[in-house]
Structures are given as structure tokens and as C-alpha cells.
Design a protein around this motif. Structure first.
Motif, short mmCIF file in Angstrom:
data_model
loop_
_atom_site.label_atom_id
_atom_site.label_comp_id
_atom_site.label_asym_id
_atom_site.label_seq_id
_atom_site.Cartn_x
_atom_site.Cartn_y
_atom_site.Cartn_z
N PRO A 60 73.62 113.04 48.92
CA PRO A 60 74.93 112.40 48.86
C PRO A 60 76.02 113.34 48.34
N SER A 61 77.25 113.02 48.69
CA SER A 61 78.42 113.66 48.09
C SER A 61 78.94 112.71 47.02
N LEU A 62 78.76 113.11 45.78
CA LEU A 62 79.12 112.21 44.68
C LEU A 62 80.62 112.25 44.39
N PRO A 63 81.15 111.13 43.89
CA PRO A 63 82.57 111.11 43.54
C PRO A 63 82.86 111.99 42.33
N ALA A 64 84.09 112.34 42.15
CA ALA A 64 84.48 113.13 40.97
C ALA A 64 84.09 112.38 39.70
N GLY A 65 83.57 113.12 38.74
CA GLY A 65 83.17 112.50 37.47
C GLY A 65 81.85 111.75 37.55
N ALA A 66 81.02 112.08 38.56
CA ALA A 66 79.71 111.43 38.69
C ALA A 66 78.88 111.64 37.43
N GLN A 67 78.09 110.61 37.10
CA GLN A 67 77.36 110.61 35.84
C GLN A 67 75.86 110.50 36.06
N PRO A 68 75.05 111.02 35.13
CA PRO A 68 73.60 110.80 35.18
C PRO A 68 73.29 109.35 34.84
N HIS A 69 72.08 108.94 35.15
CA HIS A 69 71.75 107.51 35.03
C HIS A 69 71.82 107.00 33.60
N TRP A 70 71.54 107.85 32.61
CA TRP A 70 71.57 107.34 31.23
C TRP A 70 72.99 106.96 30.81
N ASP A 71 73.99 107.57 31.43
CA ASP A 71 75.37 107.15 31.18
C ASP A 71 75.75 105.94 32.04
N LEU A 72 75.25 105.92 33.27
CA LEU A 72 75.54 104.79 34.16
C LEU A 72 74.94 103.49 33.62
N THR A 73 73.73 103.56 33.07
CA THR A 73 73.11 102.34 32.54
C THR A 73 73.89 101.79 31.36
N LYS A 74 74.53 102.67 30.60
CA LYS A 74 75.37 102.22 29.48
C LYS A 74 76.69 101.67 30.01
N LYS A 75 77.26 102.35 31.00
CA LYS A 75 78.55 101.95 31.57
C LYS A 75 78.49 100.54 32.16
N TYR A 76 77.39 100.23 32.86
CA TYR A 76 77.26 98.92 33.53
C TYR A 76 76.35 97.96 32.76
N ASN A 77 75.97 98.32 31.54
CA ASN A 77 75.15 97.49 30.66
C ASN A 77 73.86 97.05 31.35
N LEU A 78 73.09 98.03 31.84
CA LEU A 78 71.86 97.76 32.58
C LEU A 78 70.61 97.97 31.73
N ILE A 79 70.63 98.99 30.91
CA ILE A 79 69.46 99.35 30.10
C ILE A 79 69.94 99.79 28.72
N ASP A 80 69.23 99.33 27.69
CA ASP A 80 69.57 99.72 26.31
C ASP A 80 68.39 100.52 25.74
N PHE A 81 68.56 101.82 25.69
CA PHE A 81 67.49 102.68 25.18
C PHE A 81 67.39 102.60 23.66
N CYS B 91 67.39 107.48 40.38
CA CYS B 91 67.96 108.11 41.58
C CYS B 91 68.84 107.14 42.37
N LEU B 92 68.48 105.84 42.39
CA LEU B 92 69.33 104.86 43.05
C LEU B 92 70.71 104.81 42.38
N LEU B 93 70.70 104.76 41.07
CA LEU B 93 71.97 104.70 40.33
C LEU B 93 72.79 105.96 40.54
N GLU B 94 72.15 107.10 40.44
CA GLU B 94 72.88 108.37 40.52
C GLU B 94 73.34 108.68 41.94
N ASN B 95 72.45 108.51 42.92
CA ASN B 95 72.77 108.90 44.29
C ASN B 95 73.69 107.91 45.00
N HIS B 96 73.66 106.64 44.56
CA HIS B 96 74.47 105.62 45.23
C HIS B 96 75.71 105.24 44.42
N GLN B 97 76.03 106.03 43.42
CA GLN B 97 77.21 105.68 42.62
C GLN B 97 78.49 105.97 43.40
N LYS B 98 79.40 105.01 43.30
CA LYS B 98 80.74 105.13 43.89
C LYS B 98 81.76 105.04 42.77
#
Length: 423
Positions: A134-155, A396-403
Motif C-alpha cells: 500500500p501507499s500509506l497516507p502522510a503521518g502513517a502510524q504503527p499499530h501500537w499507536d493506531l490501537t491507542k488512537k482508535y481505542n482498540l487495545i490497551d496494552f 498488518c490490517l491496521l497499518e496497511n489499511h489505514q486511511k
């Protein structure tokens, strides 16, 4: 477990193949053959003594019938002496057989001819690649940041409740997890696999049957009071469904699938490779297992590889398939194909599945057999594969499919999740 007959047939070839797998004690082959020779000698001594006892017992009857009591009594004394020698032979046989078994259990499976030479993951062979990076958008994040951003996983919450490597899935994160599990199971059952929901703890006999013992004691969570192990994969309990079973030919191929949580200590894991979902102590996985006739096992392996490949394609992820080299293979495997998905935000490949043919290594331990067309008892072959392991798939779903406005889910997953976006 390797068969002694295989070692005896060509010990030097066996050693050569063990060395290809970088096994450090190929000389154990000679030890095993010597122990088997000793076992045969003891058995011969026992059988010879027992035959002498049986013959003498018959003679005693004849002597008594003839009224020759003195000769009969002398022979009885001889029989008593012979019988007194049986118990030491039994004890010696028990020790020899246990030593033989313990030594056999130390040998890994022999690598198949197709397995490439090599010691490290860098020497694995890429079979093919698929999917679009994929071509990721500017400011693309790794999944550990995405899970926090969208409140999906609390490590951190997992750290508080249990410890590192035990994440807590929340809201849409928990729903995504559940959706993937259901999708994977439906995908597998549509391909003819029967679903099982097995125990998540097994006894030592089950762990030994699939090769986790004595090879992986340090990687499993153990409850000494009950002598139970938390399963590292559904492969262990599901394959043991056919322990001590004689299959009929019309039952082949046996195709099973199962969801389970998996528990692994992962001792010594640290650093960037374990951040977020990359390596956990508890995670979810859906497994596929086949038990087949020996002449069908490599066709079954190809079928399972294609099955997992189609599943990855349906998730719209870039992937590659590797044939593992001898030094990177598992203890019980004869040949293994790893599937890796490219993590765009981390810019590296993450393993998400292994598909392996164990040939008769597990079934010999399990005593999983069938009668061939000539009525002769044969060992079946077993295979298994991840279809799929969830943590790195989720990463990989979170990272590769992030918009820019959320996570776009693959089309196949939308009916299960009930929405096209996580936002």
C-alpha cells in the motif's frame, strides 16, 4: 518420533539429514541402534528362558504320570531356578526400553529432500509473493499507536491485570478480533474442515504426542499440581483427537479446524520485535489440521498452502511464502512453509502462518494408524497450519489499511464486522 527401522535402514543417511537440520548429536543414531540391539538380546534371553520353562513344565507332567516323582522334583527345582532369572530380565528390559524411548524422543524429524540448506531465517527461500504494497497516507502510524488512537487495545491495562504480553481488546478492537475468528472458521469449514472447540489445557501425553515434549518445556505454561500444560496452539489438542486410533481408509482425509487462545512464555524475547502485537504470551489463532495416507501428504501440503494463500489474498494484504531452511525448521516438521505479511508502517515482514508436513513423526508418537489394502497396519501422516494467527494479522490490517479518516476493512471482513471502517 522417528522409527527405529528407519534409522537401521540407512543410519549414515539419517545422520546426514539430521546435520542438515543442524542437530548437534547425530551420534545418537548409533546409540539408539545399540540400545535396540540390547533390547533384542534381552528379549531373546527372556523368550529362550520362557521356552525352557514351558518345555520343562510339560516334562514334569509326563514324569509324574510315569510315577517318576524323584526326576519330576528335580525338574521342578530346575524350573524354579529358571523362573528366578525371568524377573531380572524383565527389569533390565524395562530400563533398556525406557532409555531407548528417551533417546528416540531427543531426535528431531528428518527434513524432506526439498528443504534447502541453511541455518538462519535469512537463508530461507522465497517461493512467491502476492498482494499489493500500500501507499500509506502522510503521518502513517504503527499499530501500537493506531490501537491507542482508535481505542482498540490497551496494552498498559493488560500489564496491570496480568503482565507484559497480555493485551486487553476493547470495543471495536474486541469486535475486530471476534470477526476475524469467525471469518477464518467459516473460510475453513467451507473448504471441508470440521470445526472443533478443544480443551485449552492438555496432559503430558498429548504434549508429547505432537512433539511439544520434550522439546518445548520452557515455552509452555505448566501447572505442576495437575500436570497440565496450557496449549501453545490448537494443533496439540486437536491432533490428539486421533491418538491411539486406527482409522479406516474411507475416513481419509481427516480435516479439522479449531479456534483457541494460545499461551507461550516466549522466554528471552525483547526489543522492537516484541512491541505491540508483534509477540505476545496470550493470543488467538485458528488452526487447520489434516491426517492423511502417506502417499497423499505432499498433495495435502500443497492444498493447505494454497488455502492459506487464498485467505491472505481475501484480506487484501501483501504477503510472501517462504520454504524454511533446515536450521530454521521446527523440531517435529519434515518441511515448513512460512507466510509473512508486509507491515507497511514498520517496513518489515511479519510471520503470520506456518504450514508443515510432519509425515509420520507425530503419528508414530500418537499411534495413529490405518490398515492398508493388504490389511497391514501403517502410520498415517499429519499436517497442520495457522489459518490464521491473529495478532500480526490485526497489526498488518491496521497499518496497511489505514486511511486519513480511519481504517478501511477488506471487503471479505465487512459482513462480519458490520461496518467498512474503523474510525
Amino acid at each position: 518420533m522417528l522409527q527405529v527401522s528407519v534409522l537401521r535402514a540407512n543410519p549414515e543417511e539419517v545422520k546426514k539429514r539430521l546435520i542438515k537440520k543442524h542437530f548437534k548429536q547425530p551420534e545418537l543414531v548409533d546409540t539408539i541402534i545399540s540400545l535396540d540391539d540390547e533390547r533384542k538380546r534381552i528379549q531373546l534371553d527372556f523368550d529362550t528362558t520362557q521356552a525352557s520353562i514351558n518345555a520343562a513344565s510339560k516334562e514334569i507332567g509326563k514324569l509324574m504320570a510315569q510315577g517318576n516323582k524323584e526326576a519330576a522334583e528335580a525338574m521342578k527345582a530346575e524350573v524354579a531356578t529358571l523362573k528366578s532369572g525371568l524377573e531380572p530380565l524383565k527389569e533390565k528390559m524395562a530400563v533398556t526400553e525406557q532409555t531407548l524411548l528417551d533417546t528416540l524422543l531427543q531426535l528431531p524429524n528428518l527434513p524432506a529432500a526439498e528443504v534447502p540448506e541453511g541455518r538462519t531465517p535469512e537463508e530461507n527461500v522465497v517461493v512467491r509473493e502476492g498482494g499489493i504494497h500500500p501507499s500509506l497516507p502522510a503521518g502513517a502510524q504503527p499499530h501500537w499507536d493506531l490501537t491507542k488512537k482508535y481505542n482498540l487495545i490497551d496494552f498498559e491495562l493488560g500489564n496491570k491485570i496480568t503482565g507484559s504480553g497480555f493485551p486487553v481488546y476493547i470495543g471495536k478492537g474486541a469486535k475486530l478480533q471476534r470477526s476475524l475468528i469467525q471469518y477464518f472458521l467459516d473460510f475453513n469449514t467451507a473448504a471441508g474442515y470440521t470445526e472443533y472447540l478443544p480443551p485449552f489445557m492438555v496432559n503430558a501425553a498429548s504434549a508429547m504426542g505432537t512433539g511439544q515434549l520434550p522439546d518445548k518445556e520452557g515455552q509452555m505454561y505448566y501447572m505442576p499440581e495437575d500436570d497440565f500444560y496450557m496449549i501453545p496452539t490448537a494443533e496439540v489438542p486437536v491432533t490428539n483427537v486421533y491418538r491411539d486410533v486406527i482409522l479406516k481408509e474411507d475416513q481419509f482425509p481427516v480435516k479439522m479446524t479449531a479456534y483457541s487462545p494460545c499461551f507461550r512464555r516466549e522466554a528471552g524475547s525483547y526489543g522492537k520485535d516484541v512491541r505491540g502485537l508483534n509477540r505476545l504470551h496470550q493470543f488467538e489463532k485458528v488452526e487447520i489440521i489434516q491426517i492423511v495416507q502417506p502417499d497423499k501428504s505432499y498433495a495435502a501440503l500443497d492444498e493447505m498452502v494454497l488455502h492459506v494463500e487464498k485467505l491472505l489474498q481475501s484480506l487484501e494484504l501483501p504477503y510472501r511464502i517462504l520454504r524454511l531452511c533446515g536450521g530454521d525448521m521446527g523440531f517435529a516438521s519434515a518441511i515448513t512453509y512460512d507466510f509473512e505479511v508486509f507491515s507497511a508502517a514498520q517496513e518489515r515482514w511479519l510471520e503470520v502462518s506456518s504450514v508443515s508436513n510432519f509425515e509420520s513423526f507425530q503419528t508414530n508418537r500418537l499411534k495413529c494408524r490405518y490398515k492398508d489394502e493388504n490389511g497391514k497396519m501403517q502410520l498415517a501422516h499429519s499436517l497442520n497450519g495457522s489459518s490464521l494467527a491473529l495478532p500480526r494479522i490485526v497489526a498488518c490490517l491496521l497499518e496497511n489499511h489505514q486511511k486519513e479518516n480511519g481504517i478501511q476493512l477488506p471487503t471479505a471482513l465487512i459482513p462480519y464486522f458490520g461496518a467498512a471502517m474503523i474510525d
